[in-house]
Design a protein around this motif. Structure first.
Motif, PDB file in Angstrom:
ATOM      1  N   MET A   1       0.836  -1.176   0.000  1.00 54.68           N
ATOM      2  CA  MET A   1       0.000   0.000   0.000  1.00 54.68           C
ATOM      3  C   MET A   1       0.878   1.234   0.000  1.00 54.68           C
ATOM      4  N   GLY A   2       0.307   2.310  -0.514  1.00 55.91           N
ATOM      5  CA  GLY A   2       1.023   3.575  -0.559  1.00 55.91           C
ATOM      6  C   GLY A   2       1.144   4.216   0.810  1.00 55.91           C
ATOM      7  N   GLU A   3       1.868   5.301   0.859  1.00 59.38           N
ATOM      8  CA  GLU A   3       2.052   6.034   2.106  1.00 59.38           C
ATOM      9  C   GLU A   3       0.724   6.630   2.560  1.00 59.38           C
ATOM     10  N   ARG A   4       0.481   6.610   3.873  1.00 59.93           N
ATOM     11  CA  ARG A   4      -0.753   7.183   4.404  1.00 59.93           C
ATOM     12  C   ARG A   4      -0.755   8.688   4.215  1.00 59.93           C
ATOM     13  N   VAL A   5      -1.902   9.202   3.838  1.00 63.78           N
ATOM     14  CA  VAL A   5      -2.072  10.644   3.673  1.00 63.78           C
ATOM     15  C   VAL A   5      -2.894  11.138   4.858  1.00 63.78           C
ATOM     16  N   THR A   6      -2.305  12.010   5.653  1.00 66.64           N
ATOM     17  CA  THR A   6      -2.975  12.542   6.834  1.00 66.64           C
ATOM     18  C   THR A   6      -3.664  13.864   6.497  1.00 66.64           C
ATOM     19  N   ILE A   7      -4.486  14.334   7.422  1.00 66.05           N
ATOM     20  CA  ILE A   7      -5.132  15.639   7.249  1.00 66.05           C
ATOM     21  C   ILE A   7      -4.063  16.719   7.119  1.00 66.05           C
ATOM     22  N   ALA A   8      -3.028  16.629   7.957  1.00 62.54           N
ATOM     23  CA  ALA A   8      -1.950  17.616   7.886  1.00 62.54           C
ATOM     24  C   ALA A   8      -1.261  17.581   6.524  1.00 62.54           C
ATOM     25  N   ALA A   9      -1.073  16.391   5.979  1.00 64.06           N
ATOM     26  CA  ALA A   9      -0.456  16.274   4.653  1.00 64.06           C
ATOM     27  C   ALA A   9      -1.346  16.900   3.584  1.00 64.06           C
ATOM     28  N   LEU A  10      -2.669  16.678   3.683  1.00 66.93           N
ATOM     29  CA  LEU A  10      -3.606  17.276   2.724  1.00 66.93           C
ATOM     30  C   LEU A  10      -3.591  18.798   2.825  1.00 66.93           C
ATOM     31  N   GLN A  11      -3.532  19.306   4.058  1.00 67.74           N
ATOM     32  CA  GLN A  11      -3.477  20.752   4.247  1.00 67.74           C
ATOM     33  C   GLN A  11      -2.200  21.317   3.621  1.00 67.74           C
ATOM     34  N   GLY A  12      -1.074  20.612   3.791  1.00 71.00           N
ATOM     35  CA  GLY A  12       0.183  21.041   3.191  1.00 71.00           C
ATOM     36  C   GLY A  12       0.112  21.022   1.673  1.00 71.00           C
ATOM     37  N   MET A  13      -0.545  19.998   1.115  1.00 68.64           N
ATOM     38  CA  MET A  13      -0.709  19.914  -0.338  1.00 68.64           C
ATOM     39  C   MET A  13      -1.530  21.099  -0.841  1.00 68.64           C
ATOM     40  N   LYS A  14      -2.576  21.441  -0.097  1.00 68.52           N
ATOM     41  CA  LYS A  14      -3.429  22.561  -0.496  1.00 68.52           C
ATOM     42  C   LYS A  14      -2.655  23.869  -0.426  1.00 68.52           C
ATOM     43  N   ARG A  15      -1.916  24.072   0.678  1.00 71.03           N
ATOM     44  CA  ARG A  15      -1.114  25.299   0.802  1.00 71.03           C
ATOM     45  C   ARG A  15      -0.075  25.408  -0.312  1.00 71.03           C
ATOM     46  N   GLY A  16       0.477  24.280  -0.690  1.00 65.11           N
ATOM     47  CA  GLY A  16       1.487  24.264  -1.746  1.00 65.11           C
ATOM     48  C   GLY A  16       0.896  24.241  -3.142  1.00 65.11           C
ATOM     49  N   ALA A  17      -0.411  24.373  -3.246  1.00 64.27           N
ATOM     50  CA  ALA A  17      -1.135  24.404  -4.528  1.00 64.27           C
ATOM     51  C   ALA A  17      -0.945  23.112  -5.323  1.00 64.27           C
ATOM     52  N   LYS A  18      -0.686  21.982  -4.619  1.00 65.67           N
ATOM     53  CA  LYS A  18      -0.580  20.689  -5.293  1.00 65.67           C
ATOM     54  C   LYS A  18      -1.988  20.154  -5.497  1.00 65.67           C
ATOM     55  N   LYS A  19      -2.243  19.640  -6.662  1.00 60.96           N
ATOM     56  CA  LYS A  19      -3.556  19.048  -6.921  1.00 60.96           C
ATOM     57  C   LYS A  19      -3.690  17.766  -6.106  1.00 60.96           C
ATOM     58  N   ILE A  20      -4.854  17.596  -5.510  1.00 63.25           N
ATOM     59  CA  ILE A  20      -5.146  16.413  -4.706  1.00 63.25           C
ATOM     60  C   ILE A  20      -6.078  15.529  -5.521  1.00 63.25           C
ATOM     61  N   VAL A  21      -5.664  14.282  -5.699  1.00 60.46           N
ATOM     62  CA  VAL A  21      -6.443  13.350  -6.507  1.00 60.46           C
ATOM     63  C   VAL A  21      -7.244  12.445  -5.580  1.00 60.46           C
ATOM     64  N   GLY A  22      -8.553  12.379  -5.805  1.00 59.78           N
ATOM     65  CA  GLY A  22      -9.427  11.520  -5.015  1.00 59.78           C
ATOM     66  C   GLY A  22     -10.317  10.693  -5.919  1.00 59.78           C
ATOM     67  N   VAL A  23     -10.690   9.528  -5.445  1.00 57.77           N
ATOM     68  CA  VAL A  23     -11.546   8.639  -6.223  1.00 57.77           C
ATOM     69  C   VAL A  23     -12.439   7.850  -5.264  1.00 57.77           C
ATOM     70  N   VAL A  24     -13.612   7.467  -5.748  1.00 56.37           N
ATOM     71  CA  VAL A  24     -14.496   6.584  -4.986  1.00 56.37           C
ATOM     72  C   VAL A  24     -14.416   5.206  -5.624  1.00 56.37           C
TER      73      VAL A  24
END
Length: 64
Positions: A1-24
């Motif tokens: 499995m890939g590395e766990r993505v935490t809320i803090a990591a998502l917030q950092g991605m957003k601050r850094g203007a990195k696109k966040i990929v999500g899927v259902v």
């Protein structure tokens, strides 16, 4: 499995203007494929199984 993505990591991605990929994903197998593909967030819900496979209840069990 890939590395766990935490809320803090998502917030950092957003601050850094990195696109966040999500899927259902509708089951574990599809979730694993999405994870291997590098998807940041995977939400797994099997209610599609109710429509796709004709189940009466989500979760793979039918109370009969």
């Amino acid at each position: 499995m890939g590395e766990r993505v935490t809320i803090a990591a998502l917030q950092g991605m957003k601050r850094g203007a990195k696109k966040i990929v999500g899927v259902v994903a509708w089951d574990f197998q599809i979730a694993k494929i999405a994870d291997r593909a590098g998807v940041d967030i995977v939400s797994v819900g099997d209610s599609v199984g109710m429509n796709l496979w004709g189940r009466k209840e989500p979760g793979g069990h039918d109370p009969r």
